[in-house]
Design an enzyme around this catalytic site. Structure first.
Site, PDB file in Angstrom:
ATOM      1  N   ASP A  11       0.855  -1.199   0.000  1.00  0.00           N
ATOM      2  CA  ASP A  11       0.000   0.000   0.000  1.00  0.00           C
ATOM      3  C   ASP A  11       0.884   1.239   0.000  1.00  0.00           C
ATOM      4  N   ASP A  34       4.121   1.566  -4.304  1.00  0.00           N
ATOM      5  CA  ASP A  34       3.145   1.926  -5.348  1.00  0.00           C
ATOM      6  C   ASP A  34       2.921   0.724  -6.263  1.00  0.00           C
ATOM      7  N   SER A  87     -10.286   6.380  -4.857  1.00  0.00           N
ATOM      8  CA  SER A  87     -11.643   5.836  -4.826  1.00  0.00           C
ATOM      9  C   SER A  87     -12.766   6.856  -4.623  1.00  0.00           C
ATOM     10  N   THR A 137      -2.970   6.190 -10.766  1.00  0.00           N
ATOM     11  CA  THR A 137      -3.045   4.904 -10.038  1.00  0.00           C
ATOM     12  C   THR A 137      -3.987   3.922 -10.717  1.00  0.00           C
ATOM     13  N   THR A 140     -15.924  -1.441  -9.463  1.00  0.00           N
ATOM     14  CA  THR A 140     -17.119  -0.764  -8.954  1.00  0.00           C
ATOM     15  C   THR A 140     -18.299  -0.864  -9.912  1.00  0.00           C
ATOM     16  N   ASP A 141     -19.499  -0.723  -9.367  1.00  0.00           N
ATOM     17  CA  ASP A 141     -20.706  -0.669 -10.221  1.00  0.00           C
ATOM     18  C   ASP A 141     -20.775   0.644 -10.995  1.00  0.00           C
ATOM     19  N   GLU A 142     -19.953   1.639 -10.582  1.00  0.00           N
ATOM     20  CA  GLU A 142     -20.062   2.955 -11.213  1.00  0.00           C
ATOM     21  C   GLU A 142     -19.622   2.932 -12.673  1.00  0.00           C
ATOM     22  N   TYR A 179     -13.511   9.324 -11.805  1.00  0.00           N
ATOM     23  CA  TYR A 179     -13.259   8.098 -11.030  1.00  0.00           C
ATOM     24  C   TYR A 179     -13.765   6.871 -11.793  1.00  0.00           C
ATOM     25  N   ALA A 208     -14.564   6.479 -14.889  1.00  0.00           N
ATOM     26  CA  ALA A 208     -13.886   6.271 -16.178  1.00  0.00           C
ATOM     27  C   ALA A 208     -12.529   5.600 -15.961  1.00  0.00           C
ATOM     28  N   SER A 209     -11.828   5.999 -14.884  1.00  0.00           N
ATOM     29  CA  SER A 209     -10.514   5.395 -14.634  1.00  0.00           C
ATOM     30  C   SER A 209     -10.658   3.937 -14.197  1.00  0.00           C
ATOM     31  N   LYS A 210     -11.706   3.635 -13.430  1.00  0.00           N
ATOM     32  CA  LYS A 210     -11.936   2.240 -13.038  1.00  0.00           C
ATOM     33  C   LYS A 210     -12.363   1.415 -14.259  1.00  0.00           C
ATOM     34  N   LEU A 212     -20.110   9.281   2.353  1.00  0.00           N
ATOM     35  CA  LEU A 212     -21.360   9.738   2.976  1.00  0.00           C
ATOM     36  C   LEU A 212     -21.590   9.195   4.398  1.00  0.00           C
ATOM     37  N   GLY A 223     -22.468  16.198 -12.526  1.00  0.00           N
ATOM     38  CA  GLY A 223     -22.566  14.882 -13.182  1.00  0.00           C
ATOM     39  C   GLY A 223     -23.023  13.776 -12.248  1.00  0.00           C
TER      40      GLY A 223
HETATM   41  P1  NAD Z   1      -9.766   3.510  -0.155  1.00  0.00           P
HETATM   42  O1  NAD Z   1      -9.626   4.813  -0.864  1.00  0.00           O
HETATM   43  O2  NAD Z   1     -10.298   3.485   1.244  1.00  0.00           O
HETATM   44  O3  NAD Z   1      -8.350   2.757  -0.092  1.00  0.00           O
HETATM   45  C1  NAD Z   1      -7.485   2.685  -1.191  1.00  0.00           C
HETATM   46  C2  NAD Z   1      -6.135   2.203  -0.685  1.00  0.00           C
HETATM   47  O4  NAD Z   1      -5.254   2.104  -1.833  1.00  0.00           O
HETATM   48  C3  NAD Z   1      -5.470   3.153   0.302  1.00  0.00           C
HETATM   49  O5  NAD Z   1      -4.951   2.427   1.387  1.00  0.00           O
HETATM   50  C4  NAD Z   1      -4.346   3.814  -0.499  1.00  0.00           C
HETATM   51  O6  NAD Z   1      -3.232   4.160   0.290  1.00  0.00           O
HETATM   52  C5  NAD Z   1      -4.015   2.702  -1.489  1.00  0.00           C
HETATM   53  N1  NAD Z   1      -3.408   3.218  -2.735  1.00  0.00           N
HETATM   54  C6  NAD Z   1      -3.830   4.277  -3.477  1.00  0.00           C
HETATM   55  N2  NAD Z   1      -3.025   4.429  -4.547  1.00  0.00           N
HETATM   56  C7  NAD Z   1      -2.086   3.438  -4.484  1.00  0.00           C
HETATM   57  C8  NAD Z   1      -0.995   3.065  -5.307  1.00  0.00           C
HETATM   58  N3  NAD Z   1      -0.688   3.756  -6.405  1.00  0.00           N
HETATM   59  N4  NAD Z   1      -0.261   1.996  -4.946  1.00  0.00           N
HETATM   60  C9  NAD Z   1      -0.546   1.291  -3.818  1.00  0.00           C
HETATM   61  N5  NAD Z   1      -1.561   1.614  -2.986  1.00  0.00           N
HETATM   62  C10 NAD Z   1      -2.320   2.668  -3.322  1.00  0.00           C
HETATM   63  O7  NAD Z   1     -10.641   2.606  -1.122  1.00  0.00           O
HETATM   64  P2  NAD Z   1     -11.677   1.448  -0.762  1.00  0.00           P
HETATM   65  O8  NAD Z   1     -12.988   2.049  -0.482  1.00  0.00           O
HETATM   66  O9  NAD Z   1     -11.058   0.530   0.213  1.00  0.00           O
HETATM   67  O10 NAD Z   1     -11.781   0.742  -2.189  1.00  0.00           O
HETATM   68  C11 NAD Z   1     -10.974  -0.393  -2.519  1.00  0.00           C
HETATM   69  C12 NAD Z   1     -11.287  -0.794  -3.947  1.00  0.00           C
HETATM   70  O11 NAD Z   1     -12.680  -1.084  -4.072  1.00  0.00           O
HETATM   71  C13 NAD Z   1     -10.990   0.309  -4.972  1.00  0.00           C
HETATM   72  O12 NAD Z   1     -10.434  -0.290  -6.105  1.00  0.00           O
HETATM   73  C14 NAD Z   1     -12.356   0.900  -5.274  1.00  0.00           C
HETATM   74  O13 NAD Z   1     -12.395   1.419  -6.583  1.00  0.00           O
HETATM   75  C15 NAD Z   1     -13.244  -0.307  -5.109  1.00  0.00           C
HETATM   76  N6  NAD Z   1     -14.639   0.005  -4.721  1.00  0.00           N
HETATM   77  C16 NAD Z   1     -14.905   0.680  -3.565  1.00  0.00           C
HETATM   78  C17 NAD Z   1     -16.238   0.924  -3.211  1.00  0.00           C
HETATM   79  C18 NAD Z   1     -16.621   1.610  -1.914  1.00  0.00           C
HETATM   80  O14 NAD Z   1     -17.807   1.785  -1.665  1.00  0.00           O
HETATM   81  N7  NAD Z   1     -15.673   1.990  -1.072  1.00  0.00           N
HETATM   82  C19 NAD Z   1     -17.279   0.510  -4.042  1.00  0.00           C
HETATM   83  C20 NAD Z   1     -16.943  -0.151  -5.225  1.00  0.00           C
HETATM   84  C21 NAD Z   1     -15.634  -0.409  -5.543  1.00  0.00           C
HETATM   85  P1  TYD Z   2     -20.111   8.621  -1.642  1.00  0.00           P
HETATM   86  O1  TYD Z   2     -20.077   8.009  -0.277  1.00  0.00           O
HETATM   87  O2  TYD Z   2     -19.130   9.699  -1.988  1.00  0.00           O
HETATM   88  O3  TYD Z   2     -20.047   7.413  -2.677  1.00  0.00           O
HETATM   89  P2  TYD Z   2     -20.293   7.411  -4.307  1.00  0.00           P
HETATM   90  O4  TYD Z   2     -20.208   8.787  -4.811  1.00  0.00           O
HETATM   91  O5  TYD Z   2     -19.151   6.561  -4.761  1.00  0.00           O
HETATM   92  O6  TYD Z   2     -21.637   6.782  -4.511  1.00  0.00           O
HETATM   93  O7  TYD Z   2     -21.564   9.216  -1.856  1.00  0.00           O
HETATM   94  C1  TYD Z   2     -22.723   8.423  -1.706  1.00  0.00           C
HETATM   95  C2  TYD Z   2     -23.897   9.266  -2.107  1.00  0.00           C
HETATM   96  O8  TYD Z   2     -24.062  10.313  -1.144  1.00  0.00           O
HETATM   97  C3  TYD Z   2     -23.704   9.960  -3.452  1.00  0.00           C
HETATM   98  O9  TYD Z   2     -24.966   9.996  -4.117  1.00  0.00           O
HETATM   99  C4  TYD Z   2     -23.266  11.359  -3.085  1.00  0.00           C
HETATM  100  C5  TYD Z   2     -23.972  11.609  -1.764  1.00  0.00           C
HETATM  101  N1  TYD Z   2     -23.266  12.489  -0.804  1.00  0.00           N
HETATM  102  C6  TYD Z   2     -23.964  13.540  -0.188  1.00  0.00           C
HETATM  103  O10 TYD Z   2     -25.168  13.763  -0.451  1.00  0.00           O
HETATM  104  N2  TYD Z   2     -23.299  14.332   0.704  1.00  0.00           N
HETATM  105  C7  TYD Z   2     -21.972  14.137   1.000  1.00  0.00           C
HETATM  106  O11 TYD Z   2     -21.395  14.925   1.804  1.00  0.00           O
HETATM  107  C8  TYD Z   2     -21.287  13.038   0.400  1.00  0.00           C
HETATM  108  C9  TYD Z   2     -19.826  12.771   0.696  1.00  0.00           C
HETATM  109  C10 TYD Z   2     -21.968  12.238  -0.506  1.00  0.00           C
END
Ligand code: NAD
Ligand code: TYD
Length: 352
Positions: free
Chosen positions: A31, A57, A83, A98, A132-134, A158, A160-162, A198, A292
């Site tokens: 990490d 990295d 993320s 990344t 992600t589902d996004e 985000y 688009a990159s995923k 959120l 968006g």
């Molecule tokens: P997060 O942002 O909490 O954690 C990401 C971790 O990756 C961090 O510890 C960061 O230090 C590390 N990192 C970032 N860039 C790096 C690099 N270049 N090299 C090595 N480590 C690096 O994210 P998360 O919520 O734990 O998400 C994990 C994965 O799940 C991601 O790929 C995200 O796209 C995917 N995902 C997350 C959600 C969600 O709701 N959190 C939903 C769908 C998919």
């Molecule tokens: P978020 O947790 O950022 O996840 P994602 O954008 O990946 O779905 O946001 C969840 C939902 O909540 C999203 O529709 C944006 C909304 N949101 C707010 O209304 N207020 C906030 O302060 C945040 C961070 C998100």
């Protein structure tokens, strides 16, 4: 052993903790420790010989080459990513660096390692990419939930990159035969969630007497997945998923943002009532919408349940109660993550 990337972040760390709670198979945890990575989350593993943390990295091929050759993992699980959608709007560069270039370099490192394995190890090896589902874009209220066959229509930097990273993973399977699996999950929630998202943001702001910012009309829908259910799904896909396949992971929990926020407020009213006797919902403030902003995400997780027998254990009601309880009981963790970098973000995003 297995190699996990991004294992100091929210989902990756939950995965590492759950993995080592259920198995003695060691984990190398790579990490970069960006603002989202937090070693405090892994504190219970201090001195545990089954966990080797390496700061680095995913794009560093030399480091990856060394780690792979030295430790010979049977699988790589890629959680590492930038993320947060709002951050990707303010500054998309890190997301390309990344999520796209980093994933490319990681794939190339893993391919070089995998090519040199003995035939039986080569066959057993897995590269699991967490996405992600996004990537599927946004749904209208009457649309069916996202299936694995939906078109990719990402709308934010985000997503688009995923999406780009998912395409690279797919191509490395079809072109080079790399044994890959991809999971596309919905919004996770649970312990150790960084409070820019959120659910933890609302819990923390509520307790601090701050406003609870809801973007736009608050009617956007997300499909909430308890993080430990997600980790169980990843373990199951790793164990039995078909090579080259994608599995959608969701909680069957579609909720409008305003309902999520109100649920958190009611739980806090019950578990930690405000001293003035008023309800936390009084702190709700409607703020300018995200540019968006996708209206609705929902996952059809039928393939995962029918092929691999996975189902979420938590309902939203049970999972959100556990989550609020966890934040109330873990003030130390919160103090640590809400230091400098966090405060800078809050002032950039919310102007306070
Ligand atoms: P997060 O942002 O909490 O954690 C990401 C971790 O990756 C961090 O510890 C960061 O230090 C590390 N990192 C970032 N860039 C790096 C690099 N270049 N090299 C090595 N480590 C690096 O994210 P998360 O919520 O734990 O998400 C994990 C994965 O799940 C991601 O790929 C995200 O796209 C995917 N995902 C997350 C959600 C969600 O709701 N959190 C939903 C769908 C998919
Ligand atoms: P978020 O947790 O950022 O996840 P994602 O954008 O990946 O779905 O946001 C969840 C939902 O909540 C999203 O529709 C944006 C909304 N949101 C707010 O209304 N207020 C906030 O302060 C945040 C961070 C998100």
């Amino acid at each position: 052993m297995i190699l996990v990337t991004g294992g100091a972040g929210f989902i990756g760390a939950n995965f590492v903790l759950d993995w080592l709670a259920g198995s003695d198979e060691p984990v190398i945890n790579l990490d970069k420790l960006t603002y989202a990575g937090n070693l405090d989350t892994l504190k219970s593993l201090d001195g545990d010989g089954r966990h080797l943390f390496v700061r680095g990295d995913i794009g560093d091929r030399e480091l990856l080459g060394r780690l792979l050759t030295e430790h010979a993992p049977r699988a790589v699980i890629n959680f590492a990513a930038e993320s947060h959608v709002d951050r990707s709007i303010h500054g998309p560069g890190d997301f390309i660096h990344t999520n796209v270039v980093g994933t490319f370099n990681l794939l190339e490192s893993v391919r070089a390692y995998w090519n040199d394995l003995a035939a039986d190890e080569k066959e057993a090896f897995r590269f699991l990419h967490v996405s992600t589902d996004e990537v599927y874009g946004t749904l209208e209220a009457s649309d069916p939930p996202f299936a694995e066959t939906n078109r990719y229509e990402p709308n934010s930097p985000y997503s688009a990159s995923k999406a780009a990273s998912d395409h690279l993973v797919r191509a490395w399977h079809h072109t080079y035969g790399l044994p890959v699996l991809t999971t596309n999950c919905s919004n996770n929630y649970g312990p150790y969630h960084f409070p820019e998202k959120l659910i933890p943001l609302v819990i923390l702001n509520a307790l601090a007497g701050k406003s609870l910012p809801i973007y736009g009309d608050g009617q956007q829908i997300r499909d909430w997945l308890y993080v430990k259910d997600h980790c169980a799904a990843i373990r199951r896909v790793l164990e039995a998923g078909r090579l080259g396949e994608t599995y959608n992971v969701g909680g069957w929990n579609e909720k409008a943002n305003v309902d999520v926020v109100n649920t958190i407020c009611s739980l806090l009213d019950e578990l930690r009532p405000r001293v003035d006797g008023k309800g936390y919902a009084e702190q709700i403030t409607y703020v300018t919408d995200r540019p968006g902003h996708d209206r609705r995400y929902a996952i059809d997780a039928t393939k995962l349940s029918q092929e691999l027998g996975w189902k979420p254990a938590e309902t939203f009601e049970s999972g959100i109660r556990k989550t609020v309880g966890w934040y109330l009981a873990n003030q130390d963790w919160i103090q640590n993550v809400t230091s400098g970098a966090y405060r800078e973000w809050v002032s950039t995003q919310y102007g306070v």
